[in-house]
Each structure stands twice: as structure tokens, then as C-alpha cells.
Design an enzyme around this catalytic site. Sequence first.
Site, PDB file in Angstrom:
ATOM      1  CG  HIS A 180      -1.851   1.098   1.367  1.00  0.00           C
ATOM      2  ND1 HIS A 180      -1.520   2.248   2.060  1.00  0.00           N
ATOM      3  CD2 HIS A 180      -3.099   1.280   0.893  1.00  0.00           C
ATOM      4  CE1 HIS A 180      -2.537   3.084   2.021  1.00  0.00           C
ATOM      5  NE2 HIS A 180      -3.511   2.525   1.311  1.00  0.00           N
ATOM      6  CB  SER A 182       0.560   3.937   4.224  1.00  0.00           C
ATOM      7  OG  SER A 182       0.186   2.578   4.428  1.00  0.00           O
ATOM      8  CE  LYS A 183       1.251  -1.895   5.241  1.00  0.00           C
ATOM      9  NZ  LYS A 183      -0.067  -1.286   4.981  1.00  0.00           N
ATOM     10  CB  THR A 184       8.797   0.373   4.519  1.00  0.00           C
ATOM     11  OG1 THR A 184       8.421   0.562   5.897  1.00  0.00           O
ATOM     12  CG2 THR A 184      10.272   0.687   4.341  1.00  0.00           C
TER      13      THR A 184
END
Length: 375
Positions: A180, A182-184
Site C-alpha cells: 500500500h 503508506s508502506k515502507t
Amino acid sequence: MERLYIAGPSITQKEIDYVTDAVTNAWYGDAGIYNERFECAFADYVGRRFAVGLPSGTAGIHLGLAALGVGPGDEVIVPEATWIASASPANHLGADVVFADIDERTWCLSAESFEASITPRTKAVVLVDLYGGTPDMDEILRIAARYGVAVLEDAAEAIGTEYKGRRAGSFGEISIFSFHGSKTMTTGEGGVLVTDDEVLYRRARILADQGRLPGDRMFFNEEVAFKYKMSSMQAALGLAQIERIEELVEKKRQIFAWYGERLRCIDGFQLNHEPPETRNSYWMTTLVLDPRFGFRKEDVMRLFDEYNVDCRPFFSPLSTLPAYRDSAAAAGARERNPIAYQLTPYGVNLPSGMRMTEDKVQFVCEILEGIRRPC
């Protein structure tokens, strides 16, 4: 100050070039070239034999549980404090979820609560690496093996995390990750399933392609299944990101270190834990406040809004959500899972996006220091 967002990726010319090449050239005979490169690179990074690129991490849990044979009459144990996607795929398959408590330091599944939750109907456990942390893998895997419980590691938030020299995503029969935005590391939306078991891998491939056998050219489906595929553009973005993964993880660890320098000495402020022999990838720097401050997570979020700062609440106990609170799984959950109920009302995720700087972290910390003076 411009609004500080909770999360966001690092995109460089490498990502732009790879995606541009995919959208230009990954068609016809080369349609799957980026998917193959990404899956190989990702499996190699986490230390697995096989990888299947998917449209989301949630799809990975659904597909993984289906490949493990989870269905009606089965129970799947899930930690009480996590995103609903760790639990809902079991319901989609007709199984019942059982909520277990979390550890007060790691915020991940408690091994003791896991064992206490096992019944003759228990088929699998979804082991969540919450916010980049890890549970007591050794003990949980020992318990699972003793009772014959399949382990699906939900490493959606933990790319780059390590436990005793092994990377997150290398535990259990199957592991999954989310990409997603928002992920790293991100593919915009997307996910991956990884495993060392060739039988499970082949089963997952069939289920992800509408129940078609490998090499099927007649569109002659063997069973009703799913449509879970990653596009070549997503795979190209993911390939560029996995080639930069240590840089991305180190940025997350740097952000946490900046927060830690300012906040860890404040009595009553609990940040993400990093047990010995582990490396926390700190997807989200997370703060749990002592209740004596009188600030619940909603209060912190309102305070941050006054300063144009974004934050997120610690996941609420799944058994309190409207989706589950009237279910059999929620009955008695407060008594069974006291740690989750005690911690989650007072936790928030702090701004942890890739654009965070030391000055921005300092600004956030100054707001928090207004709650309690530092030592």
C-alpha cells in the site's frame, strides 16, 4: 508549516524509469517480464523459495488461508490488536476467527494467549508483525508445531524486520506483505505471498488465476477461485523499490531514532520495542501514553490537528469494531485480552513518512512534550 502526513513513499528516477519501461514495453511476449523479475528479487530478499505478486496484502491473507485449506468449521486465531484485514479473510472462507491477546512490549501476538486460544477446531494462526515489530517467533512456532496449527505470517508492515538473523516474511508455512502507498516500500496498491512449500505455491497460483491450471489455453477452469494478479506497472515499481530496500528501511530507522532521542526519556511514554537479536523496521513510530496523562488517542489526534500534523490511532481491539462486536468471537474478549484493551485506547502512530526530517520530528516532539515535561 505544511501539513505533516502520517506516511508516504520515496520515489526516485529509478522507479519512474522502471514503470515507464513497463507501460511502454511490458506487453505481448514481454507481458510478464517485470512480474517475474520482481517476484524473484523479492523472494530472494526475504529468504523464500517462491513469491506470488498480488493486488493487495489482504488478497495474500485470503489466498494463503485458502491454500492452507481453511474453510467452514475451522477456527483461525488472530491477535486482538491489528487491522481488520488480518481477520476478515478467514470469515470470507467461512471460518471463525478467535481473538487472542497481545504482548505488552512488542504489541504482537502473546504466545501464552495464543496457546490458551487453541481448540480442536484451530486450523491456523495469523501471526502479525505489528508496526514493524515481531512476536516471540520461537515460542509461537513451537506451540503451533505442537498442536498442528498452520502459521501464516502477516508481515504486511514489516519489510526489513529481522528476528535472530532471519527476515520477516520467512516464518511459517506462508507469509504475506502489503505494498500500500503508506508502506515502507510500495507498488501503489499491491502485495505478495511468499512460501518455501512448492505444493502451497502451486495451489496459490491456481487459486489466484480463477482456478486455471498452469499452461491452460482453453480457459477451462478447474474450480471457482479468485482473480488476484499484480500488474506489470506495479511489479516494475516494486522491483525498483526492493532494489532500494535497505535505504528505505534505514530511513525508517532514522526517523524512529530522531523520535527516540526526544521522547524515550519521558516517563509514561512507550515507543516501539526492539527486543535483543531483532531489528525493528519501524514502519510506524508508535507512542503509547500512560493513562495518567488523561490523553486518549482521540485527544492526541485533535491536538495534532491544531498544529496541522497528521497521526493515526493505534488499532482498536477487533472485538470492539461494529463489524465484530456482536459476534461470537467478541464474547468475553475484554476479559480474555486485557493487554489489548488496556494499551490501544492510548496509542497513536506518529508521522513516519519518507519525507520526514529531523526538524519535522522535533516539531512533533515539541507538541507531545506539552503533554508531559521531559526528564
